[in-house]
Design an enzyme around this catalytic site. Structure first.
Site, PDB file in Angstrom:
ATOM      1  N   GLY A  11       0.824  -1.321  -0.031  1.00  0.00           N
ATOM      2  CA  GLY A  11      -0.220  -0.014  -0.014  1.00  0.00           C
ATOM      3  C   GLY A  11       0.877   1.150   0.136  1.00  0.00           C
ATOM      4  O   GLY A  11       0.418   2.384   0.485  1.00  0.00           O
ATOM      5  N   MET A  90      -3.602  -6.804  -7.502  1.00  0.00           N
ATOM      6  CA  MET A  90      -2.930  -7.950  -8.302  1.00  0.00           C
ATOM      7  C   MET A  90      -3.881  -8.780  -8.839  1.00  0.00           C
ATOM      8  O   MET A  90      -3.727 -10.045  -8.890  1.00  0.00           O
ATOM      9  CB  MET A  90      -1.850  -8.632  -7.587  1.00  0.00           C
ATOM     10  CG  MET A  90      -0.789  -7.583  -7.037  1.00  0.00           C
ATOM     11  SD  MET A  90      -0.104  -6.363  -8.209  1.00  0.00           S
ATOM     12  CE  MET A  90       1.461  -7.384  -8.563  1.00  0.00           C
ATOM     13  N   ARG A  91      -5.089  -8.434  -9.072  1.00  0.00           N
ATOM     14  CA  ARG A  91      -6.246  -9.304  -9.901  1.00  0.00           C
ATOM     15  C   ARG A  91      -6.582  -8.607 -11.144  1.00  0.00           C
ATOM     16  O   ARG A  91      -6.646  -7.382 -11.240  1.00  0.00           O
ATOM     17  CB  ARG A  91      -7.632  -9.635  -8.982  1.00  0.00           C
ATOM     18  CG  ARG A  91      -7.039 -10.009  -7.624  1.00  0.00           C
ATOM     19  CD  ARG A  91      -6.459 -11.467  -7.737  1.00  0.00           C
ATOM     20  NE  ARG A  91      -7.154 -12.460  -8.318  1.00  0.00           N
ATOM     21  CZ  ARG A  91      -6.613 -13.812  -8.334  1.00  0.00           C
ATOM     22  NH1 ARG A  91      -5.604 -13.871  -7.803  1.00  0.00           N
ATOM     23  NH2 ARG A  91      -7.144 -14.823  -8.820  1.00  0.00           N
ATOM     24  N   ASN A 107      -5.140   2.222 -13.218  1.00  0.00           N
ATOM     25  CA  ASN A 107      -4.240   1.361 -12.602  1.00  0.00           C
ATOM     26  C   ASN A 107      -2.863   1.913 -12.783  1.00  0.00           C
ATOM     27  O   ASN A 107      -2.465   2.546 -13.791  1.00  0.00           O
ATOM     28  CB  ASN A 107      -4.261  -0.031 -13.401  1.00  0.00           C
ATOM     29  CG  ASN A 107      -3.121  -0.996 -12.821  1.00  0.00           C
ATOM     30  OD1 ASN A 107      -3.162  -1.357 -11.702  1.00  0.00           O
ATOM     31  ND2 ASN A 107      -2.460  -1.604 -13.799  1.00  0.00           N
ATOM     32  N   HIS A 109       1.057   0.789 -13.278  1.00  0.00           N
ATOM     33  CA  HIS A 109       2.160  -0.254 -13.410  1.00  0.00           C
ATOM     34  C   HIS A 109       3.468   0.172 -13.641  1.00  0.00           C
ATOM     35  O   HIS A 109       3.791   1.237 -14.044  1.00  0.00           O
ATOM     36  CB  HIS A 109       1.452  -0.900 -14.738  1.00  0.00           C
ATOM     37  CG  HIS A 109       2.300  -1.987 -15.399  1.00  0.00           C
ATOM     38  ND1 HIS A 109       2.045  -3.211 -14.767  1.00  0.00           N
ATOM     39  CD2 HIS A 109       3.197  -2.217 -16.126  1.00  0.00           C
ATOM     40  CE1 HIS A 109       2.826  -4.094 -15.122  1.00  0.00           C
ATOM     41  NE2 HIS A 109       3.746  -3.274 -16.080  1.00  0.00           N
ATOM     42  N   GLY A 143      -7.849  -6.395 -20.816  1.00  0.00           N
ATOM     43  CA  GLY A 143      -6.713  -7.034 -20.583  1.00  0.00           C
ATOM     44  C   GLY A 143      -5.560  -7.042 -19.718  1.00  0.00           C
ATOM     45  O   GLY A 143      -6.146  -6.285 -18.728  1.00  0.00           O
ATOM     46  N   ASP A 145      -2.840  -4.957 -18.467  1.00  0.00           N
ATOM     47  CA  ASP A 145      -2.173  -3.835 -18.366  1.00  0.00           C
ATOM     48  C   ASP A 145      -2.324  -3.296 -19.918  1.00  0.00           C
ATOM     49  O   ASP A 145      -1.304  -2.657 -20.421  1.00  0.00           O
ATOM     50  CB  ASP A 145      -0.880  -3.917 -18.063  1.00  0.00           C
ATOM     51  CG  ASP A 145      -0.680  -4.352 -16.574  1.00  0.00           C
ATOM     52  OD1 ASP A 145      -1.525  -3.889 -15.623  1.00  0.00           O
ATOM     53  OD2 ASP A 145       0.095  -5.194 -16.371  1.00  0.00           O
ATOM     54  N   GLU A 174       6.177   6.475  -9.291  1.00  0.00           N
ATOM     55  CA  GLU A 174       4.858   6.123  -9.016  1.00  0.00           C
ATOM     56  C   GLU A 174       4.196   6.947  -8.043  1.00  0.00           C
ATOM     57  O   GLU A 174       3.139   7.230  -8.333  1.00  0.00           O
ATOM     58  CB  GLU A 174       4.771   4.532  -8.434  1.00  0.00           C
ATOM     59  CG  GLU A 174       5.245   3.403  -9.555  1.00  0.00           C
ATOM     60  CD  GLU A 174       5.056   2.087  -9.033  1.00  0.00           C
ATOM     61  OE1 GLU A 174       4.024   1.751  -8.494  1.00  0.00           O
ATOM     62  OE2 GLU A 174       5.816   1.270  -9.238  1.00  0.00           O
TER      63      GLU A 174
END
Ligand code: GAR
Length: 201
Positions: A11, A90-91, A107, A109, A143, A145, A174
């Site tokens: 987190g 992570m799903r 998201n 990445h 899809g 990412d 990030e």
């Protein structure tokens, strides 16, 4: 704009969002709820420390992906969530979930997509010997990412880098990029033309 943050682990990106909100740097975005698919993770502690509502929706033991996603939607619904942020979640989500938040799931990445999607993007970058990698904030589609890119930051790969050193340098970007994009999304208008998407102030 009420934001639901989905997490799976430590987190640190969630913490950056919480810190940005506390410092008045998250635009009109307000973190309304934090949902984890993993019980007992540090991300949930961070949320609780910031006095945010939390929920745990384990993916294990669900009869189907649709049942898991229905449980996620049920955890978000009471909080009036308008934007979903995947911060180390992570799903993979299917159209069943995404259809409820059209162009409203983002998201972060740890690579310059479309390079190195999926797990261990930092390891993939090292294995390929690229000299520049980075991080990407993108809209989520079905899809892995693959959704339209909203923002990216570049990070050099140095000769002496090991996995940890590179991951730390990417993470620093990030933690800057994700809150900045959420703030922009809360104040601007998302424009989308095919695969291209951007935020108009
Ligand atoms: C972050 O580096 C994030 O970009 C990555 O997992 C880490 C989560 O850390 N996400 C992915 O790889 C998604 N495909 P955090 O839980 O401490 O923010």
């Amino acid at each position: 704009m009420r934001v639901g943050v989905l997490v799976s682990g430590s987190g640190r990106n969630l913490q950056a969002l919480l810190d940005a909100e506390a410092a008045g740097r998250l635009g009109r975005a307000r973190i309304a709820v934090v949902v984890s698919n993993q019980p007992g993770v540090l991300a949930l502690e961070r949320a609780a420390r910031a006095e945010k509502p939390t929920a745990v929706v384990p993916h294990r033991g669900q009869p189907s992906r649709q049942a898991f996603e229905d449980a996620l939607l049920a955890a978000l619904a009471p909080h009036g969530v308008e934007l979903v942020v995947l911060a180390g979640f992570m799903r993979i989500l299917t159209g069943h979930f995404l259809g409820r938040f059209p162009d409203r799931v983002v998201n972060i990445h740890p690579a310059l997509l479309p390079s190195f999607p999926g797990v261990d993007a930092q390891g993939q970058a090292l294995a390929h010997g690229v000299k520049i990698t980075g991080c990407t904030v993108h809209l989520v589609d079905e899809g892995t990412d693959t959704g339209p890119i909203l923002a990216q930051a570049a990070v050099p790969v140095l000769p002496e880098d090991d996995h940890g050193a590179l991951a730390r340098r990417i993470l620093a970007e990030e933690l800057r990029l994700l809150p900045a994009v959420v703030a922009e999304l809360s104040q601007g208008r998302l424009v989308r033309e095919g695969r291209r998407a951007w935020i108009r102030p």
